[in-house]
Structure formats: structure tokens, C-alpha cells
Design an enzyme around this catalytic site. Structure first.
Site, PDB file in Angstrom:
ATOM      1  N   ARG A   1       0.829  -1.211   0.000  1.00  0.00           N
ATOM      2  CA  ARG A   1       0.000   0.000   0.000  1.00  0.00           C
ATOM      3  C   ARG A   1       0.860   1.257   0.000  1.00  0.00           C
ATOM      4  O   ARG A   1       0.477   2.285   0.528  1.00  0.00           O
ATOM      5  CB  ARG A   1      -0.965  -0.003   1.188  1.00  0.00           C
TER       6      ARG A   1
ATOM      7  N   ASP B   1      -6.428  -4.022  -0.017  1.00  0.00           N
ATOM      8  CA  ASP B   1      -6.889  -3.034  -1.001  1.00  0.00           C
ATOM      9  C   ASP B   1      -5.866  -1.938  -1.272  1.00  0.00           C
ATOM     10  O   ASP B   1      -6.079  -1.075  -2.128  1.00  0.00           O
ATOM     11  CB  ASP B   1      -8.212  -2.403  -0.553  1.00  0.00           C
TER      12      ASP B   1
ATOM     13  N   ARG C   1       5.265  10.084   2.575  1.00  0.00           N
ATOM     14  CA  ARG C   1       6.442   9.819   3.393  1.00  0.00           C
ATOM     15  C   ARG C   1       7.697  10.211   2.610  1.00  0.00           C
ATOM     16  O   ARG C   1       7.739  10.093   1.388  1.00  0.00           O
ATOM     17  CB  ARG C   1       6.508   8.338   3.772  1.00  0.00           C
TER      18      ARG C   1
ATOM     19  N   ASP D   1      10.961  -6.848   7.041  1.00  0.00           N
ATOM     20  CA  ASP D   1      10.516  -5.959   5.973  1.00  0.00           C
ATOM     21  C   ASP D   1      10.212  -4.563   6.504  1.00  0.00           C
ATOM     22  O   ASP D   1       9.955  -3.644   5.722  1.00  0.00           O
ATOM     23  CB  ASP D   1       9.283  -6.531   5.261  1.00  0.00           C
TER      24      ASP D   1
END
Length: 521
Positions: free
Chosen positions: A102, A133, A191, A268
């Protein structure tokens, strides 16, 4: 609004040849993908510091171009957004391919000799979204936005945040995984970091036995982010591992210093640059508790608890070392690097804790003094931030009398639990502590200034973020602004904002978003 585009990731690393956006296994470093358009974007807040860092002007915040690009409704000219491919160990188990499920990277830019990658979180599906999603909700976006900027001002290595936008769309989420999902306001955070590369970018290539691409990625990373290291040799890759190890340790020592718990230290979620990354179910210690984790998923085993973060950092570095091993091909020097982490931690943690209690001279008894302090802090619920901040008010020439706890009394959640035994245990520690302070050459004022520079007065407690979330959900963004300004100066007294220097209110003890958080948070 003009950026000095300097894309390197997409130009120097292998791309996924498939351009369609559907879930799949990807044998490349990234896939091209466009953000999902939003129905009615609204700018919630923007970091004026990051606006300046990126070479923009204040007036750009009012432009439609800014809103369109950073809500995902437009692509900056001559750029190609993409999602990164990486794997990871989640809660100790290899999870295979994960990737930017995402997050969509917009572009890279330079300004004032600094290199920045800009990324939208919550901008829609990618080939790595698996069954999700690819979207984000306002709740989690506010938490990420405020925390990344707060951490920066605390002096903790971190990714940054430029902006947060509401999308005007609804997103279905089950916040605590109870089987009762509800629709929430959608949002997108921009970000910012020099790079969003993670341990998992290297792990996936080793798992696939793709040594060629592994070396290409390692050389790319060294060239752009560790340029003082000579790549292309075993020695260079070993130095690379060593520096990542050192940066990771530095980051976690800072976490421990301010009482921050990441909550989901999967590989991760570990930055190759030693930056705090992926703000999900994080939290600050309210009551000092080495066994506390904010993550509901981790509630049973507490793998990512406060007192275990340093060990998990090492466990994750072992996974990175394993991924880089095909390039180094020698066991002994790799083991020496990892052993160095363990040795350095003991020294750095002691130094950090000594600074928190104002001890700067050498004394072999300090280890025992600190160990006892950490035990005492857990005798009854004790607020970490308030305790260490107020401890600076201790006077070394004052005898430890019956009111010896008055300086730190505000830190105790239940002062009535300070029975005779607990008080006697604390008094014994304070007698030793004050005696130790008298060995210091610094005056009380000088020591107080040094302590207040490492012990923040204000941190982003979960209940504070929740108040901002609840207000924003009603269209009131003023609490976001208030906290944003407060957390820009976390070590300053800010007497007009002292209401935020307080223990967690009782209403927040078991409230979702304040104590119970999930990876959806």
C-alpha cells in the site's frame, strides 16, 4: 512547484517487465504502478519543515498541483511511480514475497545536496497488495504523520512526512480483527526518506538465489548511500553490513532512550539506512514495563516487547547477514560483525542510561545502580517520561529525607501502592544515587540541562494521537496542528502546553487506539 528529479532506483535496478497491476510474484526489484485516483481530496496538514527541505515554497501548499500529486490524483511530469519488491521474516517466520502493498514511490529529488525519495502510503493496489486493497484510513495516517515528525525532533533516526490528505473515499477496516469491520475515512500520507530500502529487499533476492541482482542492489545501495565504501569486493560488502549493523544499533538505543516501542519489527520493516520506518502499532511506554508491546497480534508471545527490541535488532541483522552472505562468502568476519553489535550494545546502553540519570564520570558501580533502578520502576506503575524528566530536579547536596519521593511523585499512577516496603526499596536507591551524584563535577544546573536534553518532556502518547484522530474524524484538524507544534520542541518546557506533560488518563487505559493497537492501526 518544481522538483529537481534525480531518479536512481528505477534507472539502475531491474524493473518488472509486466505493466498490468495485478497480484503476482515479481522477479525484479520493482514494478511500475500508478496511484489510485481519489474522489474528493483535502489537505489535512503539511510539514512546513519538509516543504522547505524539498525546495518548495509555502504558497505551493495552497495549489491544486500540490493536492493532486500528494493525494495520488496526478503524476509529476516525467516521472514513473513504482512499488518495491521485497520479502521478509514476520514474527520470526519467512513470509516470502511481501513488497509495497500500500505504498507507491512517486520520484526521487535533490535539494541543497540532499537526496529524497517521496512515497505515498495508502495510494491503492500494487502487485504486492496480496489480499488487501492498498488503501489507508485517516486514523493510521494521522498516527504515521505525527509520529515520524515527532521522532525526528526527538533526535531518533527516522523517515519523515510531508503531508496527509483525506481522500473523500471510505475504506473498510477491522481495527482489532474482531470480525466486525467498519467503514472509515480514507487518507494518504506522503512519506519522505533518502531511501525506503529494507532488509527484505536483499532477503528476497537471496531466497530466490538471484546473486546477480543481489550484487546489483548491494552495489546500488553502497554507491548512493554509503559512498565512502568501495563496493565490488568481499571487504566492501562486509563493511556495508558492519555499517548497517552500527546504524541499526544506534536507532534502537534511541528507541530505548525515549521509551518508544515499534511494535512490529519484522525484517521488511527494517530500514537499510537505520531509520525508523513503517509506523503501525507503535507506542510509548506509559508505565515502565520491559514486557510491554502495543501490538495486539504480539500480545501472546510479546516478541516485539520494549525489553526485547535490542535482541530482535540482532536477530534481524542475522537475517540480513544471511542475505548478503553470497557476496561475502566467509563466515568468521560476518560473525565478528554481529558479535560487535552485542559488545557495542552493552557499552552504548550503559552510556545512554547514565546520561538519562545525569552520570558522566566513570564508576564500576553504575551498572548495578541502573539495574536496580529498572527493577524499581516496575514495583508499581510508573510513568517513564515523567520520572526521568523530573529526576533532573534532584539536588545532590540535599539529604534523602522522608519526602525523598516528592520530586518524582507525579510519575506514579497509584501513589497509594507505595507501601512501606516499596518506599524503603526506593529510599535505598535514592541514597545510593545521591551519593553517586556527589562524585560528579557538574553543578546541579549543568546536570539538569544535560539530563533534560536526553529526557523529553513531551512524547506522542497514544491517547494524544487518539484525541487528534477523533477531532479530525469530525473535520477538526486543530489538534493535529497543536500536537505537531508541541512535538517540534519535545525537550523544551513549553509552559503554555504543560497539559500534555501528564500521565495517560484513566479513560485511555483500555481504549482501542490508546492501549490496544493492531497492524491496521
Amino acid at each position: 512547484m518544481k522538483f529537481n528529479i534525480k531518479d536512481t532506483f528505477t534507472k539502475e535496478l531491474p524493473a518488472d517487465p509486466i505493466l498490468e497491476n495485478y497480484r503476482r510474484q515479481v522477479n525484479a526489484c520493482f514494478s511500475y504502478v500508478s496511484p489510485k485516483k481519489t474522489s474528493k481530496p483535502v489537505l489535512v496538514h503539511a510539514s512546513h519543515e519538509m516543504v522547505e527541505e524539498l525546495g518548495m515554497e509555502e504558497k505551493d501548499l495552497c495549489s491544486e498541483v500540490f493536492l493532486d500529486i500528494f493525494s495520488g490524483n496526478a503524476i509529476y511530469p516525467d516521472t514513473q511511480p513504482y512499488a518495491m519488491c521485497y520479502g521478509g521474516h514476520q514474527f520470526g517466520n519467512w513470509a516470502g514475497q511481501l513488497g509495497d502493498g500500500r505504498a507507491i514511490n512517486l520520484f526521487e529529488t535533490t535539494h541543497n545536496n540532499k537526496h529524497w525519495a517521496l512515497q505515498l502510503k495508502g495510494a491503492g493496489e500494487t502487485p504486492y497488495s496480496r489480499t488487501a486493497d492498498g488503501l489507508a484510513v485517516l486514523r493510521s495516517s494521522i498516527r504515521e504523520y505525527l509520529c515520524s515528525e515527532a521522532m525526528f525532533h526527538l533526535g531518533v533516526p527516522t523517515t519523515r512526512a510531508l503531508s496527509i490528505c483525506e481522500t473523500g473515499d471510505k475504506v473498510l477496516r477491522d481495527i482489532l480483527y474482531t470480525g466486525n469491520p467498519e467503514y472509515e475515512k480514507g487518507a494518504v500520507v506522503c512519506r519522505v526518506a533518502p531511501s525506503f530500502l529494507r532488509f527484505g529487499n536483499f532477503e528476497i533476492l537471496m531466497a530466490r538465489e538471484d546473486k546477480e541482482t543481489l550484487q546489483t542492489l548491494a552495489d546500488y545501495t553502497i554507491k548512493h548511500f554509503f559512498p565512502h565504501i568501495q563496493s565490488g569486493s568481499k571487504e566492501g560488502y562486509l563493511l556495508f553490513l558492519k555499517e548497517v549493523t552500527e546504524r541499526t544499533l544506534e536507532m534502537i538505543i534511541h528507541w530505548q532512550r525515549v521509551g518508544f516501542v515499534h511494535g512490529v519489527m519484522n525484517t521488511d520493516n527494517m530500514s537499510i539506512l537505520g531509520l525508523t520506518i513503517d509506523y503501525g502499532p507503535y507506542g510509548w511506554l506509559e508505565g515502565y514495563d520491559e514486557g510491554w508491546t502495543p501490538n495486539t497480534t504480539d500480545r501472546q508471545h510479546k516478541r516485539y516487547r520494549y525489553g526485547n527490541q535490542i535482541n530482535i535488532g540482532l536477530w534481524n541483522l542475522y537475517r540480513l547477514a544471511n542475505a548478503l552472505y553470497p557476496l561475502i562468502d566467509e563466515t568468521a568476519p560476518v560473525e565478528a560483525v554481529l558479535k560487535g553489535y552485542q559488545d557495542a550494545y552493552q557499552q552504548q546502553y550503559l552510556s545512554m542510561m547514565k546520561s538519562k540519570i545525569g552520570l558522566f564520570e566513570k564508576d564500576a558501580r553504575d551498572i548495578a545502580l541502573i539495574n536496580t533502578l529498572e527493577e524499581n520502576l516496575q514495583l508499581t506503575e510508573t510513568d517513564m517520561t515523567i520520572f526521568f524528566r523530573n529526576l533532573a530536579d534532584i539536588k545532590k547536596d540535599k539529604a534523602v529525607t522522608d519526602d525523598f519521593l516528592s520530586v518524582v511523585i507525579e510519575a506514579f499512577y497509584a501513589p497509594q501502592e507505595l507501601d512501606e516496603n516499596v518506599r524503603e526499596t526506593w529510599k535505598h536507591w535514592f541514597v545510593s544515587y545521591v551519593a553517586r551524584l556527589r562524585q560528579e563535577r557538574l553543578s546541579d544546573l549543568e546536570r539538569q540541562q544535560k539530563m533534560n536534553a536526553v529526557n523529553p518532556k513531551y512524547v506522542l502518547r497514544n491517547y494524544m494521537a487518539q484525541l487528534a484522530i477523533e477531532a479530525a474524524d469530525k473535520g477538526d484538524y486543530s489538534v493535529i496542528e497543536e500536537l505537531y507544534q508541541l512535538l517540534k520542541a519535545p525537550y523544551s518546557e513549553q509552559e503554555e502546553k504543560v497539559k500534555w506533560f501528564a500521565k495517560r488518563p484513566e479513560w485511555a487505559r483500555n481504549k482501542p487506539g490508546c492501549s490496544m493497537l493492531s497492524c491496521s492501526s
